[in-house]
Design an enzyme around this catalytic site. Structure first.
Site, PDB file in Angstrom:
ATOM      1  N   CYS A  35       0.831  -1.168   0.075  1.00  0.00           N
ATOM      2  CA  CYS A  35       0.041   0.026   0.074  1.00  0.00           C
ATOM      3  C   CYS A  35       0.888   1.239   0.175  1.00  0.00           C
ATOM      4  O   CYS A  35       1.677   1.272   1.050  1.00  0.00           O
ATOM      5  CB  CYS A  35      -0.829   0.020   1.208  1.00  0.00           C
ATOM      6  SG  CYS A  35      -1.732   1.362   1.350  1.00  0.00           S
ATOM      7  N   PRO A  36       0.887   2.166  -1.051  1.00  0.00           N
ATOM      8  CA  PRO A  36       1.376   3.227  -0.934  1.00  0.00           C
ATOM      9  C   PRO A  36       1.370   4.258   0.016  1.00  0.00           C
ATOM     10  O   PRO A  36       2.144   5.104   0.435  1.00  0.00           O
ATOM     11  CB  PRO A  36       1.384   3.987  -2.544  1.00  0.00           C
ATOM     12  CG  PRO A  36      -0.111   3.444  -2.817  1.00  0.00           C
ATOM     13  CD  PRO A  36      -0.060   1.909  -2.205  1.00  0.00           C
TER      14      PRO A  36
END
Length: 445
Positions: free
Chosen positions: A115-116
């Protein structure tokens, strides 16, 4: 959307940006609500307590999502025997459902995606905190939407009053900006929550959803993607339908993901998470219960024909190197090595001839005898092995590839081209040499 993690600027500003967004929606909105000219006035004590309580839960769960280690596999003793998958990047075995994350630079247990916005992998250990973060984020946005709706409804009721009796232009602009950001954020996080809850119910990660969609797409084409895949025995590998094996019932799925069957604690912000068992002291993170729908265990993920083709182009017959033969060659004379090389060359020529024959039969509808007469060695030499196998161009319905989830696509996976798995499968030659030296040392003792 998952592929946005590759952007360098996102890695630097993602977490500060999320913190700024929470502060803007959570606290700047409360500052606006206290404007004396904005009816119905400041939120009540109950509304203020509830909203700020949700914000505290949101901050805590987000912090846990960002900081909890996504999990790692540790080996107390040198690995001498390996069955199953092997990761070249970690130089270690890779248990089922694990993938090598190119951002975290290690194999992650039950990897969902990188997940960025949290700078962390959503995995076996972080999934409970990620789910709680999404739940409290959506509840906070719902509470904010209620407070906003109250004020917009009052503005609509007073729309015929003189403007000087209402809030200032700056307050109206700020209120509208908060509402627009709240709507956009709510839509994005609601979609993310629905996807995550689906993953929770079915015990299926985003990567596994992608793998299943690819497998179903191949099955919908009648398995024609497999017509040119040839195994070590020279036989064409047949397409086989594989069912997703880890869906063991919705309650068991949910309990497994949260690490406990005590469901009242599942959404408690301070609750814990599953942990990978230490070597030799449990199977959590190392093995996963299957539902028995396939003919045998260990068939997931479904075979990827493009990965097998790429492995074959790199000089491995059927996508697998014969490590035992390579070890035997170390003790051979130069003449014996030359003969072995010629034998491998002839075997590869026969394999490629068989693939071309299958293509002629497929495209021209001619018999195998006629095709063989038309095909000469020059045709084989000039033939480009397999069209389109330079890269894996397949993408799911959202246009995402496996790399967009943070997976290192160069990782070694199951060897789908062998009928029987031996204990040296997918182990580098250097590792086999180390094993042989260790064995010799043990024999000498």
């Amino acid at each position: 959307m998952a592929g946005i993690a590759d952007a360098g600027i996102v890695k630097k500003v993602a977490i500060p940006g999320v913190c700024l967004l929470i502060s803007f929606l959570g606290y700047f909105s409360q500052y606006i609500f206290r404007d004396d000219f904005l009816e119905p006035g400041a939120p009540s004590r109950t509304e203020t307590f509830l909203f700020n309580g949700l914000l505290l839960a949101l901050w805590y769960t987000y912090a846990r999502t960002c900081t909890v280690d996504p999990g790692r596999y540790e080996f107390s003793d040198p690995v001498l025997e390996v069955k199953g998958r092997w990761c070249n990047k970690c130089a270690a075995p890779k248990p089922p459902r694990a993938h090598h994350c190119r951002h975290c630079r290690r194999c992650i247990p039950k990897m969902d995606h990188h997940c960025p916005w949290t700078g962390n992998c959503v995995s076996m250990t972080t999934f409970p905190h990620f789910l709680r973060f999404l739940v409290y984020a959506n509840l906070s946005l719902l509470a904010l939407a209620y407070l906003l709706l109250q004020r917009f409804a009052k503005l609509w009721e007073d729309r015929f009053l003189p403007s000087y009796l209402g809030p200032s232009v700056g307050t109206l602009i700020s209120l509208s900006l908060v509402a627009l950001v709240c709507m956009a954020t709510s839509l994005a996080l609601f979609i993310m929550l629905v996807t995550t809850v689906r993953s929770w119910f079915f015990n299926q990660t985003m990567i596994e959803m992608w793998e299943q969609e690819r497998h179903e797409a191949i099955g919908a084409r009648g398995g024609r993607d497999w017509w040119d895949i040839v195994g070590p025995d020279g036989e064409t590998i047949r397409f086989e339908k594989v069912e997703f094996p880890y869906d063991i019932g919705f309650f068991a799925n949910m309990a497994q993901a949260m690490g406990t069957r005590l469901f009242p604690f599942w959404l408690v912000p301070f609750a814990g998470h599953p942990r990978v068992s230490p070597p030799g002291r449990g199977s959590v993170g190392w093995a996963w219960e299957e539902n028995g729908f396939n003919r045998k265990e260990g068939m997931w993920p479904p075979p990827d024909p493009e990965k097998i083709r790429r492995a074959a182009r790199q000089g491995t017959v059927g996508g697998k190197r014969d490590y035992a033969s390579e070890l035997r060659e170390l003790d051979q004379s130069p003449e014996e090595r030359k003969r072995a090389f010629q034998e491998r060359q002839e075997k590869d020529l026969r394999r490629r001839r068989r693939a071309l024959l299958a293509e002629l039969e497929e495209e021209q509808g001619i018999s195998g005898t006629v095709a063989e007469e038309q095909l000469g060695e020059d045709d084989i030499d000039s033939y480009s092995d397999y069209e389109g196998d330079e890269t894996d161009d397949w993408a799911d319905g959202d246009g995402e590839k496996l790399a967009d989830f943070g997976v290192d696509e160069d990782e070694l996976d199951y060897d789908y081209t062998t009928k029987e798995v031996d204990e040296d499968e997918n182990v580098p030659l250097g590792e086999l040499l180390r094993r042989r030296k260790a064995q010799k040392a043990s024999d000498d003792e």
